[in-house]
Design an enzyme around this catalytic site. Structure first.
Site, PDB file in Angstrom:
ATOM      1  N   LEU B 243       0.907  -1.209   0.098  1.00 49.35           N
ATOM      2  CA  LEU B 243       0.061  -0.028   0.075  1.00 49.35           C
ATOM      3  C   LEU B 243       0.726   1.325  -0.143  1.00 49.35           C
ATOM      4  CD1 LEU B 243      -2.868   1.036   0.107  1.00 49.35           C
ATOM      5  CD2 LEU B 243      -2.749   0.958   2.740  1.00 49.35           C
ATOM      6  N   ASP B 244       0.499   2.174  -1.039  1.00 44.27           N
ATOM      7  CA  ASP B 244       1.488   3.368  -1.116  1.00 44.27           C
ATOM      8  C   ASP B 244       3.043   3.340  -1.332  1.00 44.27           C
ATOM      9  OD1 ASP B 244      -1.118   4.669  -0.498  1.00 44.27           O
ATOM     10  OD2 ASP B 244      -0.488   5.011   1.660  1.00 44.27           O
ATOM     11  N   GLU B 245       3.190   1.878  -1.476  1.00 45.18           N
ATOM     12  CA  GLU B 245       4.599   1.805  -2.012  1.00 45.18           C
ATOM     13  C   GLU B 245       5.017   1.752  -3.350  1.00 45.18           C
ATOM     14  OE1 GLU B 245       7.136   2.018   0.201  1.00 45.18           O
ATOM     15  OE2 GLU B 245       6.057   2.369   2.228  1.00 45.18           O
TER      16      GLU B 245
END
Lengths: 300, 300, 300, 300
Positions: B243-245
């Protein structure tokens, strides 16, 4: 001994001893990249960076800048040039090979305000602006001590409208003797004659303290204040015979507001001028700027 | 009748009927550009734009994107691909030819906040975002009327943590049926399962409302306010299992100050999100974005 | 003799001999501005600039910064303070009067990288950063010659984790002896103990080389490169016991792209760090920064 | 039914029913703030925000904008004004009280390019631009369907140099009948006569597609391309009799490079124009813009 002087120039030259650049402009047509890249491949060049641009792929002008590594570049450069000539001829190219380790001989002209000069000196000593900083010329004495503290020769040459031609004669002689390739006007505040400009086509870089073409001419910050703009800027450009009309290399701006008086704009402007001139000089030294129809192509 | 619908898509496809793109990545070595440019020249291609990058000219990975014009490209594409295979094999290339006029089939996922969706719709209708905008899916009804006013099918699919897998099954079926190439999460606010993400590798573009990696996770504007930052930002990235990476495509920021409450940051952030997502989508649609080691190379 | 040293400090002090500042924070309620402005009027003060902010006009905290001119300010300051006390008491104010010509005694801590220090020195000598630059402390010798060329005392104090407390003891003694009000960590690269920090609450200004809270801790440029961000930044903040968590005074960013290696980010970052730290210090010296709940109010 | 229309205008008016603004300009002298703040305190006003500026504290012009809350503001406004008159008289003030919930009656003039209009409509419907959007006038039909989809009356009035006076007569009649306070030229592309301008002093807001004073007049993007600038911009200003010479409210820019043709500059410029006009209109609607000597003071 000075904190600034160091081995950055020498280590840079050593590091890039085999690094070359090929710059080409020619009428666009099919097969240019194929021929040039085959030539470099056949000569064992390793392409590091390549940028190209065409004003119009059907019949415009094509530009390419290639940076490459080649064993024994210094020794082989003359042969390389000789063997490239047939290709250049086929495509009607203007072209040049340069060696990165042959640093450009550079002169800085400055007047009383030193912020642009200081920025250039710092970036030079920290290895960001790679050139042979051969001399600084000024019509005032303000810059002497700082310039000499960097180990760079400083020449005081009074200048004014009345003695312009005589002074330029001396300057041109010094530039020629020192084999100067690049002249940086770091807030020099004197107009150059067409004769001087013609002697250094697209080799004189000026910083103008407005976002040209706004506020062409004198006192741009005062006029910016009067007009009530919400942005002020600076422009670095090559000097041509038309004052403030030369090809623009770089521009930038900062926000200002109603609280800023003309004096404040001058102060804020200094930091814009510093970074705009610095960028323009850096790109010029790296052969990244090409002039075409009074505009610049900047391969950065 | 709607003010927006027009002939921009059709005229675009007609204008670029013979425009192709070649994307290559391979281990860097000498001779790649020479071989590829010779191939294109031999097939009568006129190179319009070319960008290249090497992570390390001695043994790194080399990337090139070439945009070209070629007569009867549609008819000749299969032959072109077949004849390129030997070169690709020599250099161990990953590669693809695409035709500009074969627009990518695109789906937008949206929730209740419509600003990013609206920006995409406007840019699409004005001819800036060239794609086949096939459908919009939302877990709310807010977007229906505006989407349908553009003549685009709108599907309401309620979503929540509890029914995630079931909903994604329906979504995947729709995406497959519609042959979707690109999924834009225009503030969709739902987490996707690894299963969904795996079905569309580097084809799902998200907008995160912070300058990642700051404020990973939920409520970034509230946390930005709490931390007292002087800049807020947005980040568009490909969705991966972390997530968000995922690889960042584009980021931008705006200045804020002590007077801005968390609610103000949300409002200011909207305009950043709009332009950041819009840029990322545009570059993706033009095949300008390449993922390498969780970073992006953006040839813009 | 040095090109830099001049009379700018003395002429500044003379010019602002009657310029004062009043800073107040208190629970917000009606009548504060009326009372304070009546007080200043009754004492013949001419308000030059006034900024105010309330976290919440119904029951929040109110802040005001007033800059004013008053005849014979130096002589009258004690009386002014005495007569203000009753008003301060009514509104439960924290407050202080300062005289602009009483420059803050300032120390700079630096390590091996000199770009931030150089920027401060330059802005100081050109009259932009008004303070008594009392001394520079470093755990390396690199900065000595340039600092001394500005006529500023330079002290070499080796520092490392192992001898931290002992070194800080010496530093604290020097700071106390020199009556230092402001400590600027211009890339000092050493962690300070809570003991040191507590001795100078909201008087230590640091520059962190990332847009906090992204990349808290060490090697932010390398981690920025690894994460593939498209913006890098710098943050100036007050030092507190929580590393990199102190109140942020100023932040800024620059764009980067896939061609920039970690080393390039460091270079680009230098110019961001220079201007961000410079702005933060300037605002602090002008009493424009107020800390409230680990955030800053900046009246600029 | 339309997705956009909502209750944002009504809920805004309700929320700010007791919010007022006091705007003052007068010769600077001591005691102004003391008197005004005492007056507001005596009438039970709670100051929410206050901004002031003096062109010169010794004999210049003083400006202040105060936003406040007061119980039963609507009912008490007339009394408030009557009781303020003596103070205004002492200090020779120009002044006005406004009520935030009395929204400004606004007209938008537009031509064929809709991007600025769309931005305004969107920000209006999302509650960011608070005004009574009374009508849109255009010399083309392009905008009709989108305007009417927001529930706003649209009037088609052909315009050209030859029929200018006749058309303006109709327009002025409509504006008068609708009691319009603000006229937004959202790329209207027609010159207004002095007669029209005089009827709405500092009430007509234009967007010019260059960073004025660069490229005054027609075709700024083409001329920007010809000049080879590295930045393009937009300027929002009040319309006066001197074309493109009115007081500037807001400006912004974007970077461009050699690859951008004039057509690209137009496209990039659209997003600058959108946000610059939007900001200028927002500040005007909130009474944050004051004109002084053809410059603006913007209390934002």
């Amino acid at each position: 001994m000075n904190a600034f002087t160091g081995t950055s120039v020498e280590s840079y030259k050593q590091r890039y001893i085999n690094r070359g650049r090929l710059l080409i402009s020619c009428p666009d047509q099919q097969g240019i990249v194929a021929s040039v890249s085959k030539f470099l491949y056949d000569h064992g060049a390793n392409i590091i960076e390549s940028n190209q641009y065409s004003t119009n792929p059907s019949g415009g002008t094509f530009f390419i800048r290639i940076e490459f590594e080649m064993e024994e570049l210094a020794e082989r450069k003359a042969t390389l040039e000789k063997e490239f000539r047939p290709i250049a001829s086929v495509f009607n190219m203007e072209w040049k090979f340069t060696r990165v380790s042959e640093l450009k001989r550079t002169a800085v002209f400055v007047s009383k305000e030193l912020h642009c000069l200081l920025e250039l000196l710092w970036e030079w000593q920290s290895g960001e602006l790679m050139c042979d900083l051969a001399l600084v010329i000024s019509n005032h004495e303000e810059a002497r001590s700082v310039v000499e503290s960097f180990g760079i020769p400083f020449y005081y040459l009074p200048a004014s409208k009345d003695i312009r031609e005589e002074v330029e004669k001396k300057q041109l002689a010094m530039l020629q003797k020192e084999e100067i390739d690049v002249i940086i006007l770091a807030r020099y505040m004197q107009i150059l004659t067409p004769n001087f400009v013609r002697a250094h086509p697209y080799q004189i870089i000026n910083i103008h303290h407005s976002f040209l073409p706004a506020f062409v001419g004198a006192k741009p910050y005062h006029r910016a204040y009067e007009r009530g703009v919400k942005l002020i800027g600076a422009t670095s450009h090559y000097v041509t015979d038309d004052l403030d009309e030369g090809p623009i290399i770089e521009q930038d701006i900062e926000r200002v507001d109603h609280r800023n008086q003309a004096e404040d704009l001058k102060k804020i402007g200094r930091s814009i001028e510093r970074r705009v001139l610095n960028n323009a000089v850096k790109w010029h030294l790296e052969d990244r700027v090409i002039v075409h129809e009074n505009r610049t192509i900047v391969f950065n």
